[in-house]
Write a protein that holds these residues in place. Structure first.
Motif, mmCIF file in Angstrom:
data_model
loop_
_atom_site.group_PDB
_atom_site.id
_atom_site.type_symbol
_atom_site.label_atom_id
_atom_site.label_comp_id
_atom_site.label_asym_id
_atom_site.label_seq_id
_atom_site.Cartn_x
_atom_site.Cartn_y
_atom_site.Cartn_z
ATOM 1 N N GLN A 38 40.708 35.356 48.839
ATOM 2 C CA GLN A 38 39.695 35.859 47.925
ATOM 3 C C GLN A 38 39.731 35.065 46.627
ATOM 4 O O GLN A 38 40.741 34.458 46.277
ATOM 5 C CB GLN A 38 39.911 37.342 47.656
ATOM 6 N N LEU A 39 38.623 35.098 45.918
ATOM 7 C CA LEU A 39 38.473 34.261 44.723
ATOM 8 C C LEU A 39 39.514 34.603 43.659
ATOM 9 O O LEU A 39 40.137 33.714 43.078
ATOM 10 C CB LEU A 39 37.063 34.417 44.154
ATOM 11 N N GLY A 40 39.725 35.884 43.410
ATOM 12 C CA GLY A 40 40.682 36.278 42.387
ATOM 13 C C GLY A 40 42.091 35.831 42.721
ATOM 14 O O GLY A 40 42.825 35.347 41.851
ATOM 15 N N SER A 41 42.490 35.985 43.987
ATOM 16 C CA SER A 41 43.832 35.568 44.399
ATOM 17 C C SER A 41 43.999 34.064 44.265
ATOM 18 O O SER A 41 45.049 33.581 43.831
ATOM 19 C CB SER A 41 44.089 36.006 45.840
ATOM 20 N N VAL A 118 30.871 36.162 38.984
ATOM 21 C CA VAL A 118 31.020 35.580 37.655
ATOM 22 C C VAL A 118 32.136 36.276 36.888
ATOM 23 O O VAL A 118 32.924 35.634 36.174
ATOM 24 C CB VAL A 118 29.687 35.654 36.884
ATOM 25 N N ALA A 119 32.236 37.587 37.019
ATOM 26 C CA ALA A 119 33.292 38.332 36.325
ATOM 27 C C ALA A 119 34.667 37.955 36.861
ATOM 28 O O ALA A 119 35.621 37.788 36.094
ATOM 29 C CB ALA A 119 33.059 39.833 36.471
ATOM 30 N N VAL A 120 34.787 37.836 38.180
ATOM 31 C CA VAL A 120 36.067 37.434 38.782
ATOM 32 C C VAL A 120 36.427 36.024 38.345
ATOM 33 O O VAL A 120 37.587 35.723 38.037
ATOM 34 C CB VAL A 120 35.987 37.532 40.315
ATOM 35 N N LEU A 121 35.435 35.153 38.305
ATOM 36 C CA LEU A 121 35.680 33.772 37.872
ATOM 37 C C LEU A 121 36.136 33.737 36.414
ATOM 38 O O LEU A 121 37.076 33.011 36.062
ATOM 39 C CB LEU A 121 34.408 32.945 38.053
ATOM 40 N N GLY A 122 35.467 34.500 35.565
ATOM 41 C CA GLY A 122 35.854 34.525 34.158
ATOM 42 C C GLY A 122 37.261 35.052 33.954
ATOM 43 O O GLY A 122 38.034 34.504 33.156
ATOM 44 N N ALA A 123 37.629 36.109 34.682
ATOM 45 C CA ALA A 123 38.977 36.650 34.574
ATOM 46 C C ALA A 123 40.005 35.645 35.078
ATOM 47 O O ALA A 123 41.088 35.505 34.492
ATOM 48 C CB ALA A 123 39.083 37.956 35.356
ATOM 49 N N GLY A 124 39.679 34.926 36.156
ATOM 50 C CA GLY A 124 40.606 33.927 36.678
ATOM 51 C C GLY A 124 40.794 32.751 35.736
ATOM 52 O O GLY A 124 41.912 32.248 35.574
ATOM 53 N N VAL A 125 39.707 32.303 35.119
ATOM 54 C CA VAL A 125 39.809 31.203 34.152
ATOM 55 C C VAL A 125 40.613 31.645 32.934
ATOM 56 O O VAL A 125 41.410 30.867 32.382
ATOM 57 C CB VAL A 125 38.408 30.715 33.750
ATOM 58 N N PHE A 180 45.098 38.307 40.455
ATOM 59 C CA PHE A 180 45.211 38.727 41.849
ATOM 60 C C PHE A 180 44.536 40.075 42.075
ATOM 61 O O PHE A 180 43.882 40.279 43.101
ATOM 62 C CB PHE A 180 46.684 38.798 42.259
ATOM 63 N N SER A 181 44.668 40.980 41.122
ATOM 64 C CA SER A 181 44.018 42.279 41.261
ATOM 65 C C SER A 181 42.501 42.161 41.131
ATOM 66 O O SER A 181 41.766 42.981 41.693
ATOM 67 C CB SER A 181 44.556 43.256 40.219
ATOM 68 N N SER A 182 42.028 41.124 40.429
ATOM 69 C CA SER A 182 40.580 40.923 40.305
ATOM 70 C C SER A 182 39.958 40.568 41.646
ATOM 71 O O SER A 182 38.752 40.738 41.838
ATOM 72 C CB SER A 182 40.294 39.811 39.290
#
Length: 224
Positions: A38-41, A118-125, A180-182
């Motif tokens: 998954q993207l967040g992980s 977009v939210a998951v990407l922003g949190a990951g960045v 990871f939780s995202s």
């Protein structure tokens, strides 16, 4: 300051000391991109890898300048400003690596239903930013002039990277867990880890630049 940044960037590029850490980051991220995560992980993994990579890249930058060139630069611009520039260049490279890795991961990795990509990407960045700052702080603390020997520096970077990623009190650990939780729930930007890592990075940069100033002053007295 712009001239100093340009000088340090050219020095890093020509020394080719950037190749091992950058290739390590690219290879580690590339191997993990299997299209199933998954993207967040994936972004959390990218962020975690950036801690040892940035520490290594920062030490490579601080050890790249020959002593004679360092003395000439210190005589012209002082000791602390060139040192800050030498710390800023790897930090910029690390931010670029995190952004490139996120751009590659976005179309490949899956996003869970109900979560905004977009939210998951922003949190990951944001998690990557925290880990880049953490790696920069570790690199400043484990590099010349604070740690001069290669063996001592390598030991400090390896042990420091493990502790910063494992200990729950570490901003990097908290940011990676948030990323990871995202990938499974809502995307939360790691604001508290970011607020915690900023003073940590500032203190490590200050200590490293202060030590560089003392070394430069001692060298000037000996030469005089």
């Amino acid at each position: 300051m712009i001239a100093l940044l340009r000088y340090q960037a050219v020095l890093l590029l020509r020394s080719q000391r950037w190749l091992p850490p950058v290739l390590l980051y690219a290879g580690t991220v590339g191997i993990s991109l299997d299209g199933q995560s998954q993207l967040g992980s994936q972004l959390g993994w990218n962020a975690a890898v950036s801690v040892p990579v940035l520490a290594w890249l920062t030490r490579s930058q601080l050890a790249a300048e020959p002593p004679a060139a360092r003395a000439c630069l210190a005589a012209a611009a002082g000791t602390r400003r060139p040192h800050h520039a030498a710390l800023a260049v790897p930090l910029a490279v690390g931010l670029l690596l995190v952004l490139l890795a996120a751009a590659v991961s976005w179309p490949i990795c899956r996003t869970p239903q109900g979560a905004a990509p977009v939210a998951v990407l922003g949190a990951g960045v944001a998690a990557g930013l925290v880990c880049v700052l953490t790696g920069s702080a570790l690199g400043a603390a484990g590099s010349p002039p604070l740690v001069r020997t290669t063996a001592g520096g390598a030991t400090a970077l390896v042990i420091g990277s493990v502790l910063l990623l494992v200990l729950s009190a570490s901003p990097a650990n908290a940011a990676v867990r948030s990323a990871f939780s995202s990938g499974r729930t809502s995307a939360d930007v790691p604001l508290l880890p970011l607020l915690a890592v900023l003073p940590l990075c500032a203190v490590c940069w200050w200590a490293s630049a202060r030590a560089a100033g003392r070394v430069g002053a001692a060298t000037g007295r000996e030469s005089g």
